[in-house]
Structure formats: structure tokens, C-alpha cells
Design a protein around this motif. Structure first.
Motif, PDB file in Angstrom:
ATOM      1  N   GLY A   9      40.697  19.135  86.794  1.00  0.00           N
ATOM      2  CA  GLY A   9      40.490  19.943  87.989  1.00  0.00           C
ATOM      3  C   GLY A   9      39.132  20.598  88.059  1.00  0.00           C
ATOM      4  N   GLY A  10      38.180  20.123  87.248  1.00  0.00           N
ATOM      5  CA  GLY A  10      36.821  20.658  87.289  1.00  0.00           C
ATOM      6  C   GLY A  10      36.488  21.479  86.064  1.00  0.00           C
ATOM      7  N   ASP A  25      38.718  16.208  75.177  1.00  0.00           N
ATOM      8  CA  ASP A  25      40.165  16.223  74.983  1.00  0.00           C
ATOM      9  C   ASP A  25      40.601  16.830  73.658  1.00  0.00           C
ATOM     10  OD1 ASP A  25      40.395  14.903  77.426  1.00  0.00           O
ATOM     11  OD2 ASP A  25      40.630  12.910  76.521  1.00  0.00           O
ATOM     12  N   PHE A  26      39.782  16.643  72.614  1.00  0.00           N
ATOM     13  CA  PHE A  26      40.255  16.973  71.276  1.00  0.00           C
ATOM     14  C   PHE A  26      39.421  18.011  70.525  1.00  0.00           C
ATOM     15  CE2 PHE A  26      41.698  12.605  72.174  1.00  0.00           C
ATOM     16  CZ  PHE A  26      43.066  12.803  72.091  1.00  0.00           C
ATOM     17  N   ARG A  70      41.527  26.430  80.681  1.00  0.00           N
ATOM     18  CA  ARG A  70      42.565  25.773  79.895  1.00  0.00           C
ATOM     19  C   ARG A  70      42.323  25.926  78.404  1.00  0.00           C
ATOM     20  NH1 ARG A  70      45.048  19.799  81.135  1.00  0.00           N
ATOM     21  NH2 ARG A  70      46.120  19.449  79.167  1.00  0.00           N
ATOM     22  N   ILE A  71      41.058  25.920  77.985  1.00  0.00           N
ATOM     23  CA  ILE A  71      40.769  26.029  76.546  1.00  0.00           C
ATOM     24  C   ILE A  71      40.565  27.475  76.099  1.00  0.00           C
ATOM     25  CG2 ILE A  71      39.771  23.714  76.548  1.00  0.00           C
ATOM     26  CD1 ILE A  71      37.006  25.026  76.174  1.00  0.00           C
ATOM     27  N   GLY A  72      40.741  28.434  77.015  1.00  0.00           N
ATOM     28  CA  GLY A  72      40.676  29.841  76.634  1.00  0.00           C
ATOM     29  C   GLY A  72      39.414  30.575  77.024  1.00  0.00           C
ATOM     30  N   VAL A  73      38.585  29.950  77.873  1.00  0.00           N
ATOM     31  CA  VAL A  73      37.374  30.618  78.372  1.00  0.00           C
ATOM     32  C   VAL A  73      37.665  31.045  79.802  1.00  0.00           C
ATOM     33  CG1 VAL A  73      34.898  30.395  78.797  1.00  0.00           C
ATOM     34  CG2 VAL A  73      35.959  29.129  76.910  1.00  0.00           C
ATOM     35  N   GLY A  74      38.071  32.308  79.958  1.00  0.00           N
ATOM     36  CA  GLY A  74      38.541  32.800  81.241  1.00  0.00           C
ATOM     37  C   GLY A  74      37.444  32.967  82.280  1.00  0.00           C
TER      38      GLY A  74
END
Length: 311
Positions: free
Chosen positions: A286-287, A183-184, A294-298
Motif C-alpha cells: 500500500g505504499g 519482506d524479511f 507495518r514494520i513499526g515506524v509510525g
């Protein structure tokens, strides 16, 4: 002291002298599944490398050709490593029997202990970074919060960390802390996977102090990225084998975790770690793929990682 024993010296599974909990993740999964699923010789995990012998260093460089080392330890852990190195040198020079690591001054250069592997690059990524620290502090009551801030203000960072461990990390437990990391510590995890998505990063070795939980979290992501090719049982096996691998340094590591206010749970491998973390990823994000996006790893970066590890 060397931990080398009389196994086949040509076996890729033979132990190192002074590096424990070391394994080729691809080989471990393939052996468990009894078939070739992952590439071998590209992605490794271990406990800290600080005490590696010269023979260990040569093996990492000349046999395994490690190109990138991702070190997930915190600043406090690096400071402890450097104090320990200085203590060993002081003991060798003066033959002192004891050296109080907690009383020793904080080193100005907290990276003196790091192993230099010829031909390799090192990435120091504190997986317990600023966001993670703020999340822990937010769980404190006002009195303890004041004590922690006061200790940090006067430069007693290790004492502040110990208080945080006692009042927040211990009650959260290993799985709770791993969830907090997801999360952080998003910026730090993004850096890890940006490196893993680079074609020039391999062979790669990921480690923390024990090579168990933070390292285990990164390995969990990698194996989940492989999809259904890697069964859950193989991921559980890879994580849980760390407990046995760490037995040779049980007493030393118990001393270290007690010094920061934690108990024996933190050198164990809780059986629910893999299913609980996988479920957390699914229900909250969502997996693994959705989390990484979401964290920028496409998706493109994820596919490059998957291509590097799948046989």
C-alpha cells in the motif's frame, strides 16, 4: 592510492581521496530538478569508508560534520574488510606480493577495519540479517540446504554464504533480492528509520559496500517519503549514477563479488530498480508510508524524517 583530482577544492562536489560513490542526496536531487526541494548537508550516501585517507576523515568530521554513520554491511563483509586490512599491514611489513583473503583466518574482531570519524556515532545494521538469511535458506533444495548448514556448523560461514549466493541470490537478481529485503529485513529496516527519525542523528551518512543497492533502498524510502515534491525521475537519477561512480574500483569489486559466487550484474544499476521497487511497495504494502507503519515506524516518526529532509 589517492583518487583526488584537480577540481575546485571549495566545491562540495569535489571527490574524496579514497571514498567513492559519495554524494549529498539533497544536493543531487536539487541539482537534477534545478530547484531547492531538499535540505542540503543533512543526508549523505556512499560506498564503504574503510580506505578513507586522513584528509577524507577530516573532511567528514570538520567540513560535513557527520554525526551518524549507518553501516548496512553483513558480518561476512566486515570479516572480509578486516582480513583485507590485516593483509595490507602484512604486505607493508614483509613486502609480500599476494595475500589470499579467502584462505586467511576469520578475524576474532571483525570491526578492525572501520573508520573512526571524530565526533560521530556508528550504527552497524546488517540489512541482510537473520530473517533475510532464513528466507534465502528456505529457497534451497534439501541437498544444498544440508551443505549450507554443515558449513555453518563447522565455522565455514564464508563458504556457506558463497553457496547461498550461487544458488539463490544470483538467480533472484538485484531486484529480487531488494524485494526479499523488504519482506524479511523488517527489524533491521525499522532500526535504520528509528535512527533517521531521531533529531540528534544528523548529518547522517548511510553506506554499505558499494553504496548502491542496500543504501539505494534506504535512499529510495527517504525520497518516497518526501512525496510528490521529489519526482520519480530524480530518484532514478540518484540511484543510476552509482554505476558511473563505481567505475574506479570496477576490477576490485568484480573480484570481490566473484569470490562470493555472483556475476557482473551485481555491480550494475538495473534501470528497473526504482520503478519496480516502488510498484512492489504499492501493490504488496500500500505504499512506503503503509510499509513503514507495518514494520513499526509510525506516522509521527515518518513526519520527523520528512521534516529533516524537505527544504
Amino acid at each position: 592510492m589517492s583518487r583526488h583530482n584537480s577540481v575546485d577544492l571549495d566545491s562540495p562536489d569535489r571527490p574524496f581521496d579514497n571514498i567513492i560513490n559519495f554524494r549529498d542526496v539533497g544536493r543531487a536531487v536539487n541539482q537534477f530538478c534545478r530547484k531547492e526541494i531538499l535540505k542540503e548537508g543533512v543526508f549523505f550516501r556512499s560506498a564503504r569508508l574503510d580506505d578513507a585517507s586522513e584528509r577524507d576523515k577530516r573532511r567528514l568530521a570538520d567540513e560535513l560534520h557527520i554525526h551518524t554513520v549507518i553501516d548496512l554491511r553483513s558480518t561476512a563483509e566486515h570479516q572480509t574488510g578486516t582480513r583485507k586490512r590485516r593483509a595490507e599491514l602484512a604486505k607493508a611489513e614483509s613486502d609480500i606480493s599476494e595475500y589470499d583473503l579467502t584462505a586467511a583466518p576469520v578475524p576474532a574482531n571483525p570491526t578492525e577495519h572501520l573508520l573512526q570519524i571524530p565526533g560521530s556515532e556508528r550504527a552497524l545494521i546488517n540489512l541482510s540479517g537473520k530473517g533475510f538469511e532464513r528466507s534465502l535458506i528456505s529457497k534451497l533444495d534439501w541437498l544444498t540446504y544440508g551443505k549450507v548448514i554443515g558449513l555453518m556448523t563447522i565455522g565455514c560461514r564464508n563458504d556457506a554464504v558463497r553457496l547461498l549466493c550461487q544458488t539463490v541470490m544470483q538467480p533472484r537478481g538485484l531486484i529480487g533480492i531488494a524485494k526479499d529485503t523488504l519482506d524479511f529485513s523488517t527489524a533491521e529496516l525499522r532500526k535504520v528509520f528509528e535512527i533517521l527519525a531521531s533529531e540528534d542523528s544528523y548529518p547522517t551518512l548511510v553506506h554499505c559496500t558499494q553504496g548502491k543497492d542496500r543504501t539505494g533502498l534506504v535512499v529510495l524510502f527517504i525520497l518516497l517519503l518526501a512525496g510528490e515534491a521529489v519526482p520519480t525521475e530524480a530518484i532514478v537519477d540518484d540511484y543510476s549514477r552509482s554505476e558511473l561512480e563505481l567505475v574506479p574500483e570496477f576490477e576490485e569489486r568484480m573480484k570481490e563479488i566473484r569470490a562470493v559466487g555472483l556475476d557482473e550484474e551485481f555491480i550494475r544499476c538495473p534501470p528497473g530498480f526504482v520503478p519496480d521497487m516502488t510498484a512492489y511497495l504499492e501493490t504488496k504494502y500500500g505504499g512506503v508510508r503503509a510499509y513503514l507503519e507495518r514494520i513499526g515506524v509510525g506516522i509521527e516518526m515518518q513526519e520527523r524524517i520528512k521534516e529533516k529532509i524537505l527544504a
